[in-house]
Design an enzyme around this catalytic site. Structure first.
Site, short mmCIF file in Angstrom:
data_model
loop_
_atom_site.label_atom_id
_atom_site.label_comp_id
_atom_site.label_asym_id
_atom_site.label_seq_id
_atom_site.Cartn_x
_atom_site.Cartn_y
_atom_site.Cartn_z
N GLU A 166 5.81 -9.98 1.48
CA GLU A 166 7.08 -10.15 2.49
C GLU A 166 7.22 -11.60 2.35
OE1 GLU A 166 6.99 -6.01 4.84
OE2 GLU A 166 6.89 -8.08 5.91
N GLU A 364 4.17 -0.48 1.31
CA GLU A 364 4.11 -0.26 2.65
C GLU A 364 5.33 0.76 3.08
OE1 GLU A 364 4.21 -3.38 5.54
OE2 GLU A 364 2.79 -4.59 4.26
#
Length: 470
Positions: A166, A364
């Site tokens: 991320e 995720e």
């Protein structure tokens, strides 16, 4: 209906070094930005809980990996702590860290769990931040050295590598919205950090391929579909700009080896382009990934600006769109996030159609719940809400695969309730409950469900609402 997943599908969970290892000031580890920020401003951390108070994976990794095996994980993704392996960011390698990561990797493999390793999960070494972090090209070189060190030490056994987790969150949190250190609010500096992160990523990819270790390398991106309020042209343009800034700014260079022309033109128009040096474009082209990790939690809904922009204020993404809360949307009332399961399908189909169907997996997905103890009955967290969340997302993943997506796995966030940046243990995500006082782990109902789903490589969702396994 039967939901059978492809052979050799990866079932598991994800975590990170800083959020789980503990031992933050032990065994030769140097400070990272979270250690430093807590020392400077402990009031910014929920209930004053520091990054030293995590789920103690450093000490208990063998037992924890055994618990992973007990719920039929065949894969697990975590990160290496740069500041643990190379405390000053560059230079001498900490041999205690080498021993720890070697033992962790070997234990995963011994238990039949494929290690997926990420090199950077929000945890810049303080020594590197002190010279500007990714604003400074010297840190790009230091990261490349760190990456090559990891590949050389562990690449004989680890065959799934990821350069960053991320990366847009580091940019947003540290340089736009003040929820990560160094708490800067400056778009031009944010753009520089984002650009240098892509250069660091590309350097790592190039070095990994040169070593010819026989594995694959990718990046993990939190892809958040940007849905317009309506089909109105202004709303659609707002959505397009949001997607450019928060998704395609990393997705396109990492997968296609080049930035979107529209993003370059947009930043140039607002005088926000970073400095580009000779050879950068060639390097970025060499950084095209073998695979992609996708973190998906919630959609982003936007609309055209409702009010005129005050151009005397510093430039921010919100000059181009406003957030929008869709009436009637499903919400996680504990976390305040929208639950939109179809979003994961839209991501996978977009990758299929517009990014050469690059091999990918859900790295995720998860549901955070505050005050989860209220669902504790007879010694177990009865988290049927989390089972529903996983099951409904998996249905859309399955549909995308049926329609040609190359998605090869699903990792839940997370294995055991863990420390979460400034929020500590406010929101619980794990398959295992963590008792903070005793460090005891206990399996939640969702962990039982996931164990059966992984064991049977799928599930049957019956018309009566009952569950069974294939």
């Amino acid at each position: 209906m039967l939901y059978q997943f492809p052979p050799h599908f990866y079932w598991g969970s994800a975590a990170s070094a800083t959020q789980t290892e503990g031992a933050a000031a032990q065994f030769g580890k140097g400070d990272n930005i979270w250690d430093h920020w807590y020392q400077q401003e402990p009031n910014r951390f929920y209930q004053g809980v520091s990054p030293q108070q995590t789920s103690t994976f450093y000490q208990h990794f063998r037992d924890d990996i055994g618990l992973m095996k007990a719920i039929n994980h065949n894969s697990f993704r975590t990160s290496i702590s740069w500041s643990r392996l190379i405390p000053d960011g560059t230079g001498e390698v900490n041999q205690q860290a080498v021993a720890f990561y070697n033992q962790m990797i070997d234990e995963l493999i011994a238990q039949g769990i494929e290690p997926f390793l990420c090199l950077f999960h929000f945890d810049m070494p303080l020594a590197m931040q002190n010279i500007g972090g990714f604003e400074n090209r010297k840190v790009v070189a230091a990261y490349a050295y760190y990456a090559q060190t990891c590949f050389t030490l562990f690449g004989d056994r680890v065959k799934h590598w990821f350069t960053f987790n991320e990366p847009v969150v580091t940019v947003e949190g540290g340089y736009l919205y003040n929820f990560h250190y160094p708490n800067v609010v400056d778009f031009r500096r944010a753009a520089t950090v984002a650009y240098h992160t892509i250069l660091a990523h590309a350097e790592a990819v190039k070095r990994y391929r040169k070593l010819a270790l026989g594995g694959k390398i990718g990046i993990i991106l939190n892809l958040t579909p940007s849905y317009p309020r309506s089909d109105n042209e202004a709303d659609r343009l707002a959505s397009f700009h949001c997607d450019l800034l928060f998704n395609r700014s990393f997705l396109d260079p990492a997968v296609k080896g080049a930035y979107p022309r529209e993003l370059i033109e947009l930043l140039d128009h607002y005088h926000q382009l970073p400095e580009i040096e000779l050879g950068d474009c060639r390097l970025i082209e060499q950084g095209k990934v073998d695979m992609l990790g996708i973190n998906y939690y919630q959609p982003r809904r936007v609309q055209a600006k409702l009010h005129a922009v005050n151009h005397t204020n510093p430039f921010m993404p919100e000059w181009l769109f406003d957030e929008y809360r869709m009436p009637g949307c499903k919400m996680n009332p504990h976390r305040g996030w929208e639950i939109y399961e179809k979003g994961v399908y839209d991501i996978l189909i977009n990758l299929r159609d517009n990014y050469d169907n690059l091999p990918c997996y859900i790295s995720e997905n998860g549901m955070g719940v505050e005050g989860e103890e209220k669902f504790l009955h007879n010694g177990q967290i009865q988290d049927d809400y989390r089972i529903d969340f996983i099951r409904e997302h998996l249905k859309w993943v399955h549909r995308a695969i049926e329609e040609g997506s190359t998605c090869f796995g699903y990792h839940m966030w997370t294995f055991i309730d863990n420390w979460s940046w400034c929020n500590a243990y406010k929101n619980r995500y794990g398959f295992y409950r963590l008792d903070l006082a005793t460090q005891q782990r206990s399996l939640k109902k969702s962990g039982e469900w996931f164990a059966q789903t992984a064991k049977h490589n799928g599930f049957a969702d019956l018309a009566t609402g009952e569950q069974s396994w294939i």
